[in-house]
Design a protein around this motif. Structure first.
Motif, short mmCIF file in Angstrom:
data_model
loop_
_atom_site.label_atom_id
_atom_site.label_comp_id
_atom_site.label_asym_id
_atom_site.label_seq_id
_atom_site.Cartn_x
_atom_site.Cartn_y
_atom_site.Cartn_z
N LEU A 607 48.59 48.71 58.86
CA LEU A 607 48.32 49.84 57.95
C LEU A 607 49.58 50.71 57.87
O LEU A 607 49.75 51.70 58.61
N SER A 608 50.48 50.36 56.98
CA SER A 608 51.80 51.02 56.91
C SER A 608 51.71 52.50 56.56
O SER A 608 52.58 53.30 56.96
N ASP A 609 50.69 52.91 55.82
CA ASP A 609 50.57 54.33 55.46
C ASP A 609 50.25 55.20 56.66
O ASP A 609 50.28 56.44 56.55
N ALA A 610 49.94 54.60 57.79
CA ALA A 610 49.59 55.38 58.97
C ALA A 610 50.80 55.76 59.81
O ALA A 610 50.67 56.45 60.83
N ALA A 611 52.02 55.33 59.40
CA ALA A 611 53.22 55.61 60.19
C ALA A 611 53.43 57.11 60.43
O ALA A 611 53.71 57.52 61.58
N PRO A 612 53.32 57.98 59.41
CA PRO A 612 53.51 59.42 59.68
C PRO A 612 52.51 59.96 60.70
O PRO A 612 52.86 60.78 61.55
N ALA A 613 51.26 59.49 60.62
CA ALA A 613 50.24 59.95 61.58
C ALA A 613 50.59 59.50 62.99
O ALA A 613 50.37 60.24 63.96
N LEU A 614 51.17 58.31 63.13
CA LEU A 614 51.58 57.82 64.44
C LEU A 614 52.71 58.67 65.01
O LEU A 614 52.71 59.03 66.20
N ARG A 615 53.67 59.03 64.17
CA ARG A 615 54.79 59.84 64.64
C ARG A 615 54.29 61.22 65.10
O ARG A 615 54.71 61.73 66.14
N ALA A 616 53.37 61.76 64.32
CA ALA A 616 52.83 63.08 64.67
C ALA A 616 52.06 63.02 65.99
O ALA A 616 52.15 63.92 66.83
N SER A 617 51.30 61.95 66.16
CA SER A 617 50.53 61.80 67.39
C SER A 617 51.43 61.68 68.60
O SER A 617 51.17 62.28 69.66
N MET A 618 52.54 60.92 68.46
CA MET A 618 53.45 60.74 69.59
C MET A 618 54.19 62.03 69.92
O MET A 618 54.55 62.27 71.09
N GLU A 619 54.41 62.86 68.92
CA GLU A 619 55.06 64.14 69.17
C GLU A 619 54.11 65.11 69.86
O GLU A 619 54.52 65.92 70.69
N LYS A 620 52.84 64.96 69.56
CA LYS A 620 51.85 65.93 70.06
C LYS A 620 51.34 65.59 71.45
O LYS A 620 51.14 66.48 72.28
N TYR A 621 51.12 64.27 71.70
CA TYR A 621 50.47 63.88 72.95
C TYR A 621 51.45 63.16 73.86
O TYR A 621 52.33 62.42 73.41
N ARG A 622 51.28 63.35 75.15
CA ARG A 622 52.08 62.67 76.16
C ARG A 622 51.13 62.06 77.20
O ARG A 622 50.90 62.63 78.27
N ASP A 623 50.53 60.93 76.85
CA ASP A 623 49.62 60.25 77.78
C ASP A 623 49.73 58.74 77.54
O ASP A 623 50.57 58.27 76.75
N GLU A 624 48.89 57.96 78.20
CA GLU A 624 49.00 56.50 78.11
C GLU A 624 48.70 55.97 76.71
O GLU A 624 49.13 54.88 76.35
N ALA A 625 47.97 56.74 75.92
CA ALA A 625 47.68 56.30 74.56
C ALA A 625 48.95 56.28 73.71
O ALA A 625 49.03 55.54 72.71
N SER A 626 49.94 57.06 74.11
CA SER A 626 51.17 57.14 73.32
C SER A 626 51.92 55.82 73.29
O SER A 626 52.61 55.50 72.32
N SER A 627 51.82 55.03 74.35
CA SER A 627 52.50 53.74 74.36
C SER A 627 51.89 52.80 73.32
O SER A 627 52.61 52.02 72.68
N GLU A 628 50.56 52.88 73.12
CA GLU A 628 49.92 52.04 72.10
C GLU A 628 50.32 52.52 70.72
O GLU A 628 50.54 51.71 69.80
N ALA A 629 50.44 53.84 70.57
CA ALA A 629 50.91 54.39 69.29
C ALA A 629 52.35 53.96 69.04
O ALA A 629 52.74 53.66 67.90
N ALA A 630 53.16 53.92 70.12
CA ALA A 630 54.55 53.49 69.97
C ALA A 630 54.62 52.05 69.49
O ALA A 630 55.44 51.71 68.61
N TYR A 631 53.78 51.17 70.05
CA TYR A 631 53.79 49.78 69.59
C TYR A 631 53.36 49.70 68.13
O TYR A 631 53.96 48.97 67.33
N ALA A 632 52.28 50.44 67.78
CA ALA A 632 51.82 50.42 66.40
C ALA A 632 52.92 50.89 65.45
O ALA A 632 53.09 50.36 64.35
N LEU A 633 53.70 51.90 65.89
CA LEU A 633 54.81 52.38 65.07
C LEU A 633 55.87 51.30 64.91
O LEU A 633 56.52 51.20 63.86
N GLY A 634 56.04 50.49 65.97
CA GLY A 634 56.96 49.36 65.85
C GLY A 634 56.50 48.36 64.81
O GLY A 634 57.32 47.66 64.20
N VAL A 635 55.19 48.30 64.57
CA VAL A 635 54.65 47.35 63.58
C VAL A 635 54.77 47.91 62.17
O VAL A 635 55.17 47.20 61.23
N VAL A 636 54.41 49.18 61.98
CA VAL A 636 54.32 49.72 60.62
C VAL A 636 55.48 50.66 60.28
O VAL A 636 55.61 51.10 59.14
#
Length: 755
Positions: A607-636
């Motif tokens: 889902l390429s349109d979700a890239a901005p939401a992923l960046r915002a999430s990684m900026e906001k949160y610092r927990d184990e979920a961020s690594s999954e968001a980082a991988y997803a950002l690597g995809v989209v």
């Protein structure tokens, strides 16, 4: 029944063949005495007509049973009768013939009487047990008679031996008659008085029934093959193999062992799958039975005894299934109102062919003796028997038995039979202990023992919750056709007793019929059931609007974190790209488990349109979920996201989250698969792989050699810097990357990209 079986054993079979041979009787005499009584089976037609007149089964059967027993009384004195052998043989034939008349006339009515006593759905089990008992008794009595006869023969007192054996048989006959008189009678509901002509027309009805006519044709061909060699097996054992009576009778004991061991099994199978598929299996196996006789070698007594005694256990298993299913298929395909006539027709065909077949085999044997040695002649007869038995299987195919399953289903169930599964089935059937039953049900599911599926389905209604939970899990593993229906019944009829295992079982079965009740369960007040329903929909749903809508609403539920996470996982599993808005919103959820599910969905659905939401999430949160968001950002995302992903990797405190981030970088560099392979290696295997990757480039690019040397010495930061300097084009964020363990592995496989 046991004493009647003992009587029949001692006055027929091996003892009859031995007596004929002691009188100098030929193959034809053996054939006549094996076949003529069966030909008397034609009397079952008038017997069935006559018996229908009687309101009492017992009153009609009793005189015929008594006459059958009395017919063999003269055999006690026949060995000492001062008459030539030919006259003795004639008298023997006469006695057997008259006795057969008495038994044959009442046989169809006796069988109808027994059938009326036993419920339809238990006949397989009942007759299997009955046949097993009869076989076991016959084997024990037979071996006792054989030992007696061998003892007398050892003292050259053959006549005395036969007299003693026949005398014991007569004693058993009258003991059995006493017990017969104590059997419970049943009144015939509608006695029918018919003349012979009208009765013959009634008896002819089964021949006009198209399906039953197929049954009769099959029975005829089957009996032709089964009886063709007749008593020639025993004759061959005594004449050519020179085996003792006790060894030959020992084969009957082996058959009895096989019969007893398999009786309940075949009975269970026939009740569960029907007689036709089971009969197809055992009829095929029966065709192979004579192969053991073909493998015997005259003069090799020990070898022959071991071969025959061992293989007759398997033969007994096969004959157990044949005897059970051939009779039961007559009952199953007969019209209930005309059962006596149908049984009479079936028994007549089997008797007629059972009489003709051994005569044909005897005449063939007598003819072959003129051109072949006796051993070869016998084996040619056995070979013809094999071919006839195989032919019978073909005539079984057109038969329609209502309620029976197809052969493939039965074979599939048999293929899954294992010792552990059989043990579990026996434990489930017998145990009343909760823990033992739960363990047995678990074993049934784990071993795929579909034979026990009915018992597991019954356990869904067990009063013990633990048993119900285990049954739901097991029935899903068995993937039984009734599984969905029974599990839905539990959901609809017992909502307050419902367990999440039942909902999860519906998901594992994967039947779309469960979708409505699963959607309904999403509204359950119990959170565990709601989550189980959402998970099950991800496995069962087909991406229809109703299912998608229900899951999207569940993913937006503000009060149930786990339901949101599970619904997102199901939307991902169903590949619902239309759910992008709710997935994109979920990446900003305050709960890490929900964000992880959303990030996985974004990555898998791209889902390429979700890239901005992923960046915002990684900026906001610092927990184990961020690594999954980082991988997803690597995809989209794009290469500009590498610094953000590497910063997250540098913050990661676990190998799992760090590697997940690095795989995101590898995805952006187009080397995810190769990097993942390197991560799975360690030690020398990893060093060898790195050398294989970087080796071709070392000669042209000295900095790569320097980078590899630094990495080998433990200076990964310096190794990364040296490797990046060897690249012509450096992606953003890699010119001065943060110190991240194993980043060198990703950049090493990306070296070819940088040329």
């Amino acid at each position: 029944m046991a004493f009647a079986t003992a009587f029949g054993t001692l006055v027929s079979g091996l003892f009859l063949v031995g007596f004929i041979q002691s009188l100098g009787g030929s193959d034809v005499w053996i054939g006549f005495l094996s076949g003529i009584p069966s030909l008397i089976g034609l009397l079952q037609i008038p017997g069935a007509i006559w018996g229908r007149r009687f309101s009492s089964y017992k009153r009609f059967v009793l005189p015929g049973g008594l006459f059958w027993r009395l017919g063999y009384v003269p055999l006690v004195v026949l060995p000492f009768l001062p008459a030539p052998p030919a006259l003795k043989l004639t008298l023997l034939l006469t006695c057997v013939l008259l006795a057969s008349v008495g038994g044959t006339l009442v046989n169809p009515v006796y069988n109808e009487w027994i059938a009326e006593m036993v419920p339809d759905n238990s006949r397989g089990t009942f007759f299997a047990r009955r046949n097993a008992i009869a076989t076991a008794v016959g084997a024990v009595v037979g071996i006792f008679g054989a030992l007696l006869l061998d003892a007398f023969r050892g003292h050259h007192e053959d006549k005395t031996g036969f007299t003693v054996v026949y005398g014991l048989g007569i004693v058993c006959a009258f003991v059995s008659m006493y017990f017969f008189t104590r059997m419970q009678d049943l009144p015939r509901e509608a006695p029918v008085r018919q003349g012979l002509a009208e009765g013959l027309r009634t008896i002819g009805q089964p021949f006009g029934d198209r399906n039953y006519r197929r049954v009769l044709i099959f029975l005829g061909v089957a009996v032709l093959g089964q009886a063709f060699a007749g008593n020639l097996f025993n004759a061959y054992a005594l004449e050519s193999l020179k085996l003792d009576f006790k060894v030959v009778q020992g084969t009957a004991v082996s058959m009895a062992i096989g019969n007893v061991l398999s009786a309940r099994f075949w009975g269970f199978l026939s009740d569960k799958y029907g007689n036709k598929p089971v009969l197809a299996i055992v009829a095929t196996l029966l065709a192979l039975n004579p192969i053991a006789w073909l493998a015997t070698i005259p003069g090799q007594g020990t070898y022959n005894a071991v071969l025959l005694l061992s293989t007759h256990v398997l033969m007994g298993m096969t004959w157990c299934g044949i005897n059970l299913c051939q009779f039961n298929i007559m009952l199953a395909t007969a019209k209930p109102a005309e059962r006596a006539s149908y049984i009479g027709a079936g028994m007549t065909i089997t008797a007629l062919l059972g009489g003709i077949s051994p005569l044909l085999g005897a005449f063939m044997m007598a003819g072959l003796r003129f051109g072949f040695p006796a051993v070869v002649a016998y084996k040619l007869v056995f070979l013809v028997s094999i071919l006839l038995r195989f032919a019978a299987v073909l005539f079984l195919i057109p038969i329609n038995e209502q309620g029976s399953t197809n052969l493939r289903t039965a074979l599939g169930a048999l293929r899954r039979v294992t010792p552990r599964g059989m043990k579990a089935m026996r434990s489930l059937a017998k145990s009343s202990d909760v823990e033992a039953r739960a363990e047995a049900i678990h074993s049934v599911g784990a071993t795929g023992a579909t034979l026990a599926a009915d018992e597991v389905i019954k356990a869904l209604h067990d009063p013990q919750p633990k048993i119900r939970r285990q049954a739901a899990e097991a029935i899903a593993r068995l993937n039984h056709p009734r599984a969905t229906q029974e599990l839905i019944h539990q959901v609809e009829e017992h909502p307050d007793l419902l367990e999440e295992e039942t909902i999860e079982a519906l998901g594992r079965v994967g039947d779309a019929r469960a979708v409505p009740v699963l959607i309904q369960t999403l509204q359950s007040p119990r959170s565990l059931l709601r989550r189980a329903a959402a998970r099950a929909l991800g496995r069962v749903g087909e991406g229809d609007e109703v299912t998608i809508g229900a899951l999207i609403r569940a993913a937006e539920d503000p009060d149930d974190v786990d339901l949101r996470r599970t619904a997102l996982q199901s939307l991902r599993r169903l590949e619902v790209r239309e759910a992008e808005p709710v997935i994109r919103n979920a990446i900003g959820d305050p709960h890490p488990s929900v964000r992880i599910a959303a990030a996985e969905a974004i990555a898998e659905l791209d889902l390429s349109d979700a890239a901005p939401a992923l960046r915002a999430s990684m900026e906001k949160y610092r927990d184990e979920a961020s690594s999954e968001a980082a991988y997803a950002l690597g995809v989209v995302g794009d290469s500009g996201d590498i610094p953000l992903i590497l910063d997250e990797a540098a913050r990661s405190v676990s190998m799992i989250t760090r590697r997940r981030c690095l795989l995101g970088v590898a995805r952006l560099l187009g080397v995810e698969r190769e990097a993942y392979r390197l991560m799975l290696l360690d030690g020398m295997a990893r060093d060898a792989a790195l050398l294989q990757i970087l080796g071709p480039e070392m000669k042209r690019r000295p900095k790569i050699r320097s980078a590899l040397t630094r990495f080998s010495s433990g200076d990964e930061v310096g190794a990364v810097e040296a490797l990046v300097r060897s690249w012509k084009v450096v992606p953003p964020g890699l010119d001065q990357p943060p110190a991240v363990e194993e980043l060198f592995l990703v950049l090493a496989v990306a070296t070819t990209w940088s040329r």
